[in-house]
Design an enzyme around this catalytic site. Structure first.
Site, PDB file in Angstrom:
ATOM      1  N   ARG A  56      63.309  85.092  76.801  1.00 46.88           N
ATOM      2  CA  ARG A  56      62.647  84.124  77.465  1.00 46.88           C
ATOM      3  C   ARG A  56      61.763  84.918  78.274  1.00 46.88           C
ATOM      4  NH1 ARG A  56      64.194  82.446  82.163  1.00 46.88           N
ATOM      5  NH2 ARG A  56      66.306  82.322  81.794  1.00 46.88           N
ATOM      6  N   TYR A 108      40.409  66.762  75.647  1.00 45.93           N
ATOM      7  CA  TYR A 108      41.825  66.355  74.941  1.00 45.93           C
ATOM      8  C   TYR A 108      42.610  65.300  75.781  1.00 45.93           C
ATOM      9  CZ  TYR A 108      46.103  66.776  72.541  1.00 45.93           C
ATOM     10  OH  TYR A 108      47.523  66.396  72.061  1.00 45.93           O
ATOM     11  N   ASP A 181      39.108  75.560  77.934  1.00 50.23           N
ATOM     12  CA  ASP A 181      39.782  75.158  76.559  1.00 50.23           C
ATOM     13  C   ASP A 181      38.815  75.337  75.342  1.00 50.23           C
ATOM     14  OD1 ASP A 181      40.744  74.204  74.264  1.00 50.23           O
ATOM     15  OD2 ASP A 181      41.608  72.369  75.321  1.00 50.23           O
ATOM     16  N   LYS A 206      45.914  74.822  66.322  1.00 50.45           N
ATOM     17  CA  LYS A 206      44.592  74.523  65.544  1.00 50.45           C
ATOM     18  C   LYS A 206      44.230  75.809  64.773  1.00 50.45           C
ATOM     19  CE  LYS A 206      45.252  71.016  68.006  1.00 50.45           C
ATOM     20  NZ  LYS A 206      46.324  70.041  67.375  1.00 50.45           N
TER      21      LYS A 206
END
Ligand SMILES: Cc1ncc(COP(=O)(O)O)c(C=O)c1O
Length: 385
Positions: A56, A108, A181, A206
């Site tokens: 993790r 977004y 972004d 993407k």
């Protein structure tokens, strides 16, 4: 694993295609494998000399894609996340309740909703501005309180362009940080860190992965400072990490990033041209068109093209737009973007009534198919009757 190439000498195309030249030194494999182990052996003297204890905190399969992304974005370090959303929200959760942030009105939609709801409930002051208007940003900054300005460019789903360098000056003069972004621009077309951004965010779902088969996110930092350490702590302690297989798939996708993006961008430019001449199309929203607001900034800020995302507004309004989307045969009616296959979406159906997205808008994610097929399919879908 080892880095067999001299990083400094490599063009970004080579960095991506060869994954920085890393090989598996144990086997000579030119494609390093997946490391699924959740835990790592402690030395007999109670140390972790190999530097890893638990996956993790530290997953070896992240190392290569993180190194490649740091190189492509010209950053000091990168971190993978379970999704673009996990990457983005980590940036805000690494702040403190009472801090103030500014985000664009056009961005977004799901992250905008999170900022307007959860982030405010959690204690952040959140203002939304027209990020294409520097004066509006200056008016909204709160000296000593604004810690973070969020930019998305080109921004969903209108593809408005923000001048990263101009915004960086405003943000830094106020002692805040700028995060961009850059999902739609990709490192192929824009490197925001070189324009003054402090951190770049990607929905790696993407273009970075590019095959619509992984959900992932990434952040790349210009410097490894305290804020970056806090962001990484959100990843480790929040625990929403990417899986090893997904990290490996992402690395596989990154190898073809440049040819995929360049083909899609060339297709999008031709498609935008054809759609501008289509009588059923009221408006084409694409930064590559000379008449598009922000075209000049995009021409300066984006090298090698204007992206492969565009939107059209359909004559006849919402019903006509939905009807046209229903008639496509090659385009796929689906959400998301940045895959090799072209996607079409009635965006208002996704974003809801309080969105700045007009109801007659179809969002197009242009893929790498034959552009003639893409144009012919859209033209038959738009044709009346
Ligand atoms: C520009 C942009 N940023 C962030 C996200 C969120 O990424 P993810 O779906 O990987 O959480 C998306 C997803 O559509 C996006 O298009």
């Amino acid at each position: 694993m080892s880095n067999s190439n001299d990083d400094a000498a490599q063009a970004p195309e080579t960095v991506a295609a060869q994954g920085l030249g890393w090989i598996d030194t144990a086997t000579g494999a030119v494609t390093p494998g997946i490391q699924p182990s959740s835990t790592f052996l402690r030395d007999p003297d109670n140390q972790y000399r190999r530097g890893r204890a638990y996956a993790r905190a530290d997953n070896p399969t992240f190392d290569q894609p993180e190194a490649v992304l740091a190189s492509l974005e010209k950053g000091a370090a990168a971190a993978l996340f379970a999704s673009g959303t996990a990457a983005a929200t980590a940036c805000f959760l690494a702040l403190r309740p009472g801090d103030h942030v500014v985000a664009p009105k056009v961005m977004y939609w799901s992250l905008r909703n999170w900022l307007a709801t959860y982030a405010r409930d959690w204690g952040l002051g959140v203002d939304f501005v027209d990020m294409t208007d520097p004066a509006a940003l200056i008016r909204t900054m709160k000296l000593g309180k604004t810690r973070l300005v969020w930019v998305e460019t080109p921004s969903n789903p209108l593809w408005s362009i923000t001048d990263i360098a101009a915004v960086a000056n405003i943000v830094h003069a106020a002692g805040a940080r700028l995060i961009v972004d850059s999902t739609v621009a990709t490192p192929v077309l824009t490197q925001p860190l070189t324009l003054g951004a402090d951190i770049v965010m990607h929905s790696a779902t993407k273009y970075l992965n590019g095959h619509s088969d992984v959900v992932a996110g990434a952040l790349i930092a210009r410097v490894e400072d305290d804020y970056w350490e806090r962001i990484k702590a959100v990843r480790v302690q929040g625990g929403g990490i990417l899986g090893s297989f997904e990290a490996w798939l992402l690395m596989r996708g990154l190898r073809t990033l440049f040819p995929r993006v360049r083909t899609a961008v060339a297709n999008a430019a031709k498609l935008a041209d054809a759609l501008e001449r289509n009588p059923q199309v009221v408006e084409v929203l694409y930064p590559g068109l000379a008449g598009f607001a922000g075209h000049d900034i995009a021409a300066r800020q984006m090298a090698g093209g204007f992206g492969a995302m565009l939107s059209i507004r359909v004559a006849g309004g919402e019903a006509a737009a939905i009807a046209a989307a229903a008639k496509v045969k090659i385009w796929k009616r689906a959400t998301s973007l940045g895959g090799v296959e072209s996607l079409i979406e009635h965006r208002r159906s996704v974003e809801g009534a309080d969105s700045p997205c007009p109801p007659d808008l179809l969002r197009l994610s242009v893929g790498i198919e034959s552009v003639d097929d893409l144009i012919a399919d859209l033209e038959q879908a738009l044709a009346i009757g």
